[in-house]
Scaffold this active site. Structure first.
Site, PDB file in Angstrom:
ATOM      1  N   LYS A 160       0.832  -1.198   0.000  1.00 42.77           N
ATOM      2  CA  LYS A 160       0.000   0.000   0.000  1.00 42.77           C
ATOM      3  C   LYS A 160       0.873   1.257   0.000  1.00 42.77           C
ATOM      4  O   LYS A 160       1.946   1.286   0.627  1.00 42.77           O
ATOM      5  CB  LYS A 160      -0.870   0.040   1.258  1.00 42.77           C
ATOM      6  CG  LYS A 160      -1.830  -1.122   1.346  1.00 42.77           C
ATOM      7  CD  LYS A 160      -3.145  -0.823   0.664  1.00 42.77           C
ATOM      8  CE  LYS A 160      -4.041  -2.059   0.748  1.00 42.77           C
ATOM      9  NZ  LYS A 160      -5.435  -1.771   0.473  1.00 42.77           N
ATOM     10  N   GLN A 215      -1.310 -12.657  10.080  1.00 42.13           N
ATOM     11  CA  GLN A 215      -1.740 -12.530   8.693  1.00 42.13           C
ATOM     12  C   GLN A 215      -0.479 -12.342   7.859  1.00 42.13           C
ATOM     13  O   GLN A 215       0.585 -12.058   8.407  1.00 42.13           O
ATOM     14  CB  GLN A 215      -2.663 -11.328   8.535  1.00 42.13           C
ATOM     15  CG  GLN A 215      -2.001 -10.047   9.015  1.00 42.13           C
ATOM     16  CD  GLN A 215      -2.994  -8.937   9.292  1.00 42.13           C
ATOM     17  OE1 GLN A 215      -4.175  -9.187   9.435  1.00 42.13           O
ATOM     18  NE2 GLN A 215      -2.506  -7.722   9.375  1.00 42.13           N
ATOM     19  N   ASP A 231      -3.055  -6.281   0.159  1.00 35.39           N
ATOM     20  CA  ASP A 231      -1.689  -6.532   0.644  1.00 35.39           C
ATOM     21  C   ASP A 231      -1.645  -7.635   1.696  1.00 35.39           C
ATOM     22  O   ASP A 231      -0.598  -7.919   2.261  1.00 35.39           O
ATOM     23  CB  ASP A 231      -1.045  -5.238   1.190  1.00 35.39           C
ATOM     24  CG  ASP A 231      -1.841  -4.611   2.336  1.00 35.39           C
ATOM     25  OD1 ASP A 231      -3.044  -4.935   2.480  1.00 35.39           O
ATOM     26  OD2 ASP A 231      -1.264  -3.798   3.092  1.00 35.39           O
ATOM     27  N   ASP A 252      -3.388  -8.332  17.268  1.00 39.02           N
ATOM     28  CA  ASP A 252      -4.135  -7.627  16.244  1.00 39.02           C
ATOM     29  C   ASP A 252      -5.386  -8.418  15.847  1.00 39.02           C
ATOM     30  O   ASP A 252      -5.282  -9.594  15.469  1.00 39.02           O
ATOM     31  CB  ASP A 252      -3.198  -7.462  15.036  1.00 39.02           C
ATOM     32  CG  ASP A 252      -3.760  -6.538  13.979  1.00 39.02           C
ATOM     33  OD1 ASP A 252      -3.744  -5.312  14.205  1.00 39.02           O
ATOM     34  OD2 ASP A 252      -4.217  -7.045  12.938  1.00 39.02           O
ATOM     35  N   ASN A 253      -6.542  -7.782  15.949  1.00 32.76           N
ATOM     36  CA  ASN A 253      -7.793  -8.389  15.475  1.00 32.76           C
ATOM     37  C   ASN A 253      -7.982  -9.854  15.853  1.00 32.76           C
ATOM     38  O   ASN A 253      -8.212 -10.712  14.983  1.00 32.76           O
ATOM     39  CB  ASN A 253      -7.868  -8.279  13.949  1.00 32.76           C
ATOM     40  CG  ASN A 253      -8.257  -6.881  13.505  1.00 32.76           C
ATOM     41  OD1 ASN A 253      -9.024  -6.200  14.189  1.00 32.76           O
ATOM     42  ND2 ASN A 253      -7.717  -6.445  12.386  1.00 32.76           N
ATOM     43  N   GLU A 256      -6.763  -6.733  20.803  1.00 34.01           N
ATOM     44  CA  GLU A 256      -7.175  -5.556  20.017  1.00 34.01           C
ATOM     45  C   GLU A 256      -8.406  -5.925  19.185  1.00 34.01           C
ATOM     46  O   GLU A 256      -8.325  -6.125  17.977  1.00 34.01           O
ATOM     47  CB  GLU A 256      -6.035  -5.090  19.100  1.00 34.01           C
ATOM     48  CG  GLU A 256      -6.337  -3.758  18.404  1.00 34.01           C
ATOM     49  CD  GLU A 256      -6.629  -3.885  16.917  1.00 34.01           C
ATOM     50  OE1 GLU A 256      -6.761  -5.017  16.423  1.00 34.01           O
ATOM     51  OE2 GLU A 256      -6.720  -2.841  16.259  1.00 34.01           O
ATOM     52  N   LYS A 290       0.934   4.569   9.425  1.00 29.06           N
ATOM     53  CA  LYS A 290       0.753   3.186   8.991  1.00 29.06           C
ATOM     54  C   LYS A 290       1.336   2.971   7.602  1.00 29.06           C
ATOM     55  O   LYS A 290       1.740   1.859   7.257  1.00 29.06           O
ATOM     56  CB  LYS A 290      -0.744   2.823   8.965  1.00 29.06           C
ATOM     57  CG  LYS A 290      -1.324   2.531  10.332  1.00 29.06           C
ATOM     58  CD  LYS A 290      -2.809   2.268  10.269  1.00 29.06           C
ATOM     59  CE  LYS A 290      -3.122   0.935   9.600  1.00 29.06           C
ATOM     60  NZ  LYS A 290      -4.582   0.670   9.584  1.00 29.06           N
ATOM     61  N   TYR A 291       1.345   4.055   6.779  1.00 29.50           N
ATOM     62  CA  TYR A 291       1.757   3.886   5.383  1.00 29.50           C
ATOM     63  C   TYR A 291       2.956   4.720   4.988  1.00 29.50           C
ATOM     64  O   TYR A 291       3.409   4.628   3.864  1.00 29.50           O
ATOM     65  CB  TYR A 291       0.576   4.237   4.449  1.00 29.50           C
ATOM     66  CG  TYR A 291      -0.691   3.514   4.838  1.00 29.50           C
ATOM     67  CD1 TYR A 291      -0.824   2.145   4.611  1.00 29.50           C
ATOM     68  CD2 TYR A 291      -1.739   4.193   5.461  1.00 29.50           C
ATOM     69  CE1 TYR A 291      -1.975   1.470   4.992  1.00 29.50           C
ATOM     70  CE2 TYR A 291      -2.893   3.526   5.847  1.00 29.50           C
ATOM     71  CZ  TYR A 291      -3.004   2.176   5.608  1.00 29.50           C
ATOM     72  OH  TYR A 291      -4.134   1.508   5.989  1.00 29.50           O
TER      73      TYR A 291
END
Lengths: 687, 687
Positions: free
Chosen positions: B275, B335, B370, B406-407, B435, B548-549
């Protein structure tokens, strides 16, 4: 390296069942319901991610091998509900199974891609769906092979698989995915229903426990009890009345509208250490003694007192009662007079003192010399338990289905759980009323262990705050699942301070409160309807010249008797399904601490009932009742009629706030039936 | 006849254990506590009748064979309590056993007869007691034979037995039972203590379930987190910062008072479909990509991004942090970027489309190109689970003890329960922060399954009512036993509407709320302390030019930075044990909807803290705080000092109602330390 981790047998059971409700103490005890009404079960179900989940309620009669399945329906916020039909008396078991459903997930996601116009994704998804439909077809075929049947869903699903594949290759679908939204497309509901019928449950999750519900007959929840001493009804004043004499009470009780008549113990009364009138330690010749001092040489718990009559007389009394629509409840007092046959036949069932004598009932420094308690620590407990259970079986074989159990909190608790469970397995229509006036946790425990109904603290709840808090606890607290209250304003042991005032408005308001707060209630008469109110001594809650120890003579036709108002209250209860349950009760603000207002509704939609009671016996009290909740939803903001079924009168009310005024000298309570809102011209046929 | 009834093996287990608390879902999940503080266990215990009962708490470290026993103490209303000392990290099990105790009952009843002067009964009871003492002596002897030891309690009990028998035959005792009340008599407590030591437990009742408590270290409950992106701290603006560069952040973070520094994933970032800035679908050359797109040819979840440095650099960073008293938390995001090594090594861990390609993460109609999610439905789930657990083991072997996950709600839930349980069995000091910003039942379920701390809805709770309700639910609802909240006013994904105002009082009030409502909280900096507030687009909650990017460059010395006030808040937290727990929180009336007031107390009796926050960033607000509960009990009706540890100032207050006024332009909150009441002349030495 750590030791090889213990993996579960199957780690792909992705659905979770977080809660299954109702349940009591993690499933240790059953919940209670009434036959003919469904059990509404709630499950909290979800899986990781965004997958669709599905769940079924599994249920069966206790003892059955096979589970029946009912699909849960999604409500909101991970809550799913299903209903378990309770068509028979007895015990049912229920649990749940859930799974993540890729086919249903796929249908939902396909629709999202279609609506987003994502042609490329739709083409791919259609291929995925073709495979899912093929797999579902295989499951449908497997099911048919197992259960038989001809062509059907398997072929339909195969057809879907072919069509999905064809669409996936159709450039016009990719160009215009919206074309899939039409009827006969994959999103018109047909495929979804088929998919739901043949889910892949190989990785489903079972809720970890099997829960239970005990299903009783309607009278377990809705009953009006009348307790009286048959021996007081001889036509010859002072003589010992018989069961045959007592039959004459039945029309009187029926006219007042009661449906359970409860008799104190009808068994032979011990002669040794018999109590005299007003609980004197010794009795004079001819005094009848307390019916709770059970047993004499003529017999024990299975015999009928010879002065009352014979088993045949009891049968005639019971049948006469049933002809009047009244059920006979007997007392179950597991204790013995010193001359009870068990004392000689089973000396080891009693506790012995070092000198070999048997220990009387006692609560130091008090002694009850006319009673020996059973010793639940006896080595012979199995024989004793079976004999005690046999007492119920004996009376059940003589047609008795309802028992008021005396002081169950003084007998070993495992015994009750065993006995009631065993007996109800055979006679699921049995009702046991727990007469425990003791600490709250014990009272609730007895109900958990199996008692059908329970006496309560109602007699000692008088103020608005006390009554509201207590009823909220019973109707809306955890106890609502297992504790069915039975409200008594008086009993032969309880003449409350309030009643000792002797004021008519107090008696009427206590009656109305008992009968409308709780769907089951009872009175001890005739002292109640005749407003008997003198205690044995100041500060005591016992009646002077109590029928527990002597024969009384009552003038049932006294002009000031409450029998007419009692009859009216019971008629209102019978006509009002809303008063036949407790969980819908709702208290309403009145802005006056002496006025208590509450409504009850009925899920079938019959008219709600609004009760307003003036707790002050001496003064007119008024206030503005504020309706809210389901009752307000029903009447809306428009005009509606309320009809006072107790005091009479019909009032036109409007909106949430309405004025009430109660003069205790007239009637200290309203019991309003709320009519739905009035018609307006809009509803008039020619408008 | 009915079938022979199934009797229990022993019907004389008369004690009942109705409840054992705390417990979660009937014992399905453990409760959570902190090492060094005891677990207060409550049992509801009783038996039929009036017998004395006794109960013990049975407890052991999970895995141990033997139970340790702690005697329960009676409180009131059938409630008994006992404390389980939690001296070690890990899991403990607990359950209870209770019994009716005839010897203790006898002592209690003897005293009643004695005080009633009932000489005849006392004589009989003394004989009964002699036998009970003899039986207890036999139990004491049996115990000694089993466990060894010399003369002692058995002989003492025999002595009692003889003396009781002697008294029973002594006419002077029967004449004056009161003589037994003296010291060395049977009622002076000595015999009672002996009786309690050797009870007859042959018919005791065991609670039906074994419950569990997970014991964590203090930081599981009390922690202040600081999240930052190390790559933004190169001394050369725009260049990719390294872990070595990031070390320079540590003194800055320590000065602000944080004790956990949490780094977004530090692993290689995928190149495929990387990204671009502001979440553009494609990146330009040199753009760093999202750290959550984990894995590239250099490695996956166990590797360090080459631009950040090496494992050795990470070690150095961690050690430097620990030297500052700060713990390093890593991100656990299960992930994969398309070029993660697992994709080639374990293609079956991913979901494939019909064309053989792997399915991207998606939530139709959105796609995250991504990222490939792991397929928890894979046949190879056992290997995958072990590998995922291995990631934690890898970082644990490099000294990491805290993970922000995360998630977690998008990964199979059975996996979490297994992994966390297994890992904590080996490393009981591990902390996992969940989270999950998702539906409430899922968030709670994750905590039940084992997560140590949890993100919450705090970011979206703004009004007084919202904040009060939410905190009441967390601190006083069922969740208090298993859900430890961690409040974040912002995260890299959450720039709330409130913060988008950019107003300094909003930032400060959100900080104070997070840090004092919840004993654990965190911020994402430097955007928080620099009051970064521009969203990517109107209506979005994402930061414009999010780290983040892309790599950012921050001026930490900006004059308007909140670092000083943050430092003050964290210092107050460290100095105030009352702020290090949640369950004592109590909200106080202020009579102003823009002022939120709450206090926290500490069981050790350190000074309570009273927080008042002005939720209105634009206007001065004032009101009268009404103290009640433990805080009022402490200060009584007299004068006391409150010291504002945040804004400064010391005020003399008196009684329950005191005036507060907060000008947001100065400081939008008070954090008062409440001093116990002032001395008066009565306490003056020469009074």
């Amino acid at each position: 390296m750590s030791r090889p981790a213990a993996l579960p047998d199957e780690g792909r059971r992705r659905a979770q069942i977080d809660q299954l409700l109702p349940q009591v103490d993690g499933g240790r005890f059953p919940v209670k319901r009434i036959v003919g009404e469904p059990l509404h079960v709630e499950a909290h179900v979800f899986a990781d991610g965004h997958d669709q989940v599905a769940a079924v309620l599994l249920h069966r009669k206790a003892g059955a091998e096979e589970w029946t399945e009912t699909r849960f329906t999604f409500v909101e916020n991970d809550v799913w509900t299903a209903s378990l039909p309770l068509d028979e008396l007895g015990r049912y078991e229920y649990t749940a199974e859930a799974w993540a459903d890729p086919f249903l997930t796929w249908i939902r996601d396909l629709e999202k891609w279609v609506r987003a116009g994502a042609g490329e994704e739709v083409a791919v998804e259609l291929q995925v769906g073709a495979r899912l439909a093929e797999e579902a077809a295989a499951r449908a075929r497997a099911k048919r092979e197992k259960e038989g049947g001809g062509e059907g869903p398997a072929e339909e699903l195969e057809g879907w698989s072919h069509r999905l594949l064809r669409w996936s290759r159709d450039p016009s679908v990719a160009d215009d995915p919206g074309s899939l939204l039409g009827t006969e497309g994959p999103l018109d509901g047909t495929l979804q229903r088929l998919a739901a019928r043949f889910p892949d449950r190989s990785r489903s999750t079972r809720y970890g426990r099997e829960l239970e519900v005990v299903v009783d007959r309607q009278r377990a929840r809705f009953s009006a009890w009348y307790e009286f001493f048959p021996r007081s009804f001889s036509p010859e004043p002072g003589a010992h009345g018989t069961l045959r004499d007592a039959r004459r009470m039945l029309p009187y009780i029926r006219e007042m509208g009661f449906d359970v008549v409860y008799l104190p113990p009808i068994h032979p009364i011990g002669r040794i250490n018999r109590k005299g009138r007003n609980n004197r330690r010794t009795s004079e010749a001819g005094e009848p003694g307390s019916p709770w001092a059970i047993g004499a040489e003529e017999g024990g718990h299975t015999a009928v007192h010879t002065d009352l009559g014979t088993l045949e007389d009891f049968r005639a009394f019971r049948e006469a009662a049933e002809d009047e629509g009244i059920e006979v409840a007997l007392d179950l007092a597991y204790q013995c007079a010193p001359d009870h046959p068990w004392v000689e036949d089973h000396p080891q069932w009693f506790r012995h003192l070092p000198d070999g004598s048997i220990r009387y009932a006692e609560n130091p420094p008090k002694k009850y010399e006319d009673i020996y308690p059973l010793d639940f620590e006896t080595e012979e407990w199995p024989e004793m338990w079976r004999e005690l259970k046999g007492v119920v079986e004996h009376w059940a074989s003589h047609g008795v289905r309802t028992f008021r159990v005396d002081n169950p909190h003084t007998k070993a608790l495992p015994f009750w759980e065993w006995m009631i469970t065993e007996l109800k397995a055979k006679h699921p229509d049995l009702i046991f009323l727990s007469e425990a006036f003791t600490r709250p946790k014990m009272m609730y425990r007895l109900a958990k262990l199996g008692f059908t109904q329970s006496y309560t603290y109602f007699a000692w709840r008088n103020t608005k705050t006390e009554l509201t808090r207590y009823m909220e606890e019973l109707a809306h607290g955890e106890a609502r699942e297992f504790f069915r209250p039975n409200f008594w304003p008086n009993t032969p042991d309880i003449l409350t301070e309030e009643l000792q005032s002797g004021k008519r408005p107090v008696f009427i308001s206590r009656l109305v409160l008992a009968a409308t707060l709780s769907s089951s209630y009872g009175i001890y008469g005739p002292p109640f309807e005749l407003m008997e109110h003198t205690p044995r001594q100041p500060g005591s809650e016992e009646y002077l010249d109590s029928e527990k120890y002597q024969i009384r003579n009552w003038d049932l036709d006294r002009e000031d008797s409450l029998k007419a108002v009692i009859g009216r209250v019971n008629r209102i209860r019978r006509e009002s399904p809303a008063l036949q349950r407790n969980e819908t009760i709702r208290f309403h603000s009145v802005g006056n601490d002496q006025l208590l207002a509450y409504s009850k509704t009925d899920p079938e939609g019959t008219p709600p009932v609004l009760v307003v009671v003036n707790l002050d016996p001496d003064h007119v009290q008024s206030g503005w009742v504020e309706l809210d909740g389901p009752v307000l939803d029903l009447v809306g903001e428009r005009a509606f009629h309320v009809e006072d079924r107790l005091g009479g009168g019909r009032f036109l009310w409007e909106g949430a706030r309405n004025y009430v005024e109660l003069d205790p000298a007239l009637t200290p309570a309203h019991i309003f039936r709320i009519q739905s809102r009035l018609r307006t011209e809009v509803e008039f046929e020619y408008f």
